[in-house]
Design a protein around this motif. Sequence first.
Motif, PDB file in Angstrom:
ATOM      1  N   HIS A  15      -9.196   3.501   4.513  1.00 47.90           N
ATOM      2  CA  HIS A  15      -9.636   2.336   5.278  1.00 47.90           C
ATOM      3  C   HIS A  15     -10.715   2.765   6.261  1.00 47.90           C
ATOM      4  N   PHE A  16     -11.722   1.922   6.421  1.00 46.00           N
ATOM      5  CA  PHE A  16     -12.788   2.163   7.379  1.00 46.00           C
ATOM      6  C   PHE A  16     -12.624   1.161   8.512  1.00 46.00           C
ATOM      7  N   LYS A  17     -12.489   1.676   9.725  1.00 48.72           N
ATOM      8  CA  LYS A  17     -12.193   0.847  10.889  1.00 48.72           C
ATOM      9  C   LYS A  17     -13.468   0.271  11.506  1.00 48.72           C
TER      10      LYS A  17
ATOM     11  N   GLU B  60       0.838  -1.203   0.000  1.00 49.15           N
ATOM     12  CA  GLU B  60       0.000   0.000   0.000  1.00 49.15           C
ATOM     13  C   GLU B  60       0.870   1.250   0.000  1.00 49.15           C
ATOM     14  N   PHE B  61       1.943   1.227   0.795  1.00 47.17           N
ATOM     15  CA  PHE B  61       2.832   2.384   0.883  1.00 47.17           C
ATOM     16  C   PHE B  61       3.478   2.690  -0.468  1.00 47.17           C
TER      17      PHE B  61
ATOM     18  N   HIS C  41     -13.801  -2.320   5.732  1.00 49.88           N
ATOM     19  CA  HIS C  41     -13.687  -2.267   4.286  1.00 49.88           C
ATOM     20  C   HIS C  41     -12.784  -1.108   3.907  1.00 49.88           C
ATOM     21  N   SER C  42     -12.409  -1.056   2.657  1.00 49.80           N
ATOM     22  CA  SER C  42     -11.516  -0.007   2.168  1.00 49.80           C
ATOM     23  C   SER C  42     -12.000   0.455   0.805  1.00 49.80           C
TER      24      SER C  42
END
Length: 161
Positions: free
Chosen positions: A108-110, A95-96, A120-121
């Motif tokens: 990103h959703f925590k 990702e980085f 989900h993302s």
Amino acid sequence: MASESDDDSKTELRKQIQIVKQTKTVSNPKGKQTMVQQDLTPKPANSYVSKNIFFFLQMEPEYWDKNPFKATAKAFPEGFHYKPTTLNKTRKFYEFILVDTNSVSIKHFKDPKDPNLNTHSTIQILKVMQPRHYGSNLNQPKKFSASFDPAGDTYWDYIDA
């Protein structure tokens, strides 16, 4: 009635076969046959849709387990759902790479109950880098703009990402 390349015809043919399976032929005393359609298939208790496609996997006996989560835990390191090339090349590493090269935007959703888990993302692809962006040697690591372990990536890491 249906060709190999025509998915709609295959679907229609499957529907027709299902209707025939649900149809019962009844003979009356005069020898005449009548077709009566009955619903012979029980209704599922949930919304799960079964597919008649099977994939056969070959697995070494020492990795096999009836529980697929235990089987994958034996084969893959914790946190990995793929074969790692090195243990420090995690999902965050890949990702980085994509964020550092401005190739994507990720959110990103925590999970409110467990902030360590993502529910989900979303990802927006901004650009796709080509080999010329990495210079003449695609195996030479490029340094990241911020500190990270490993400190850089190659073009092949970018392709994997």
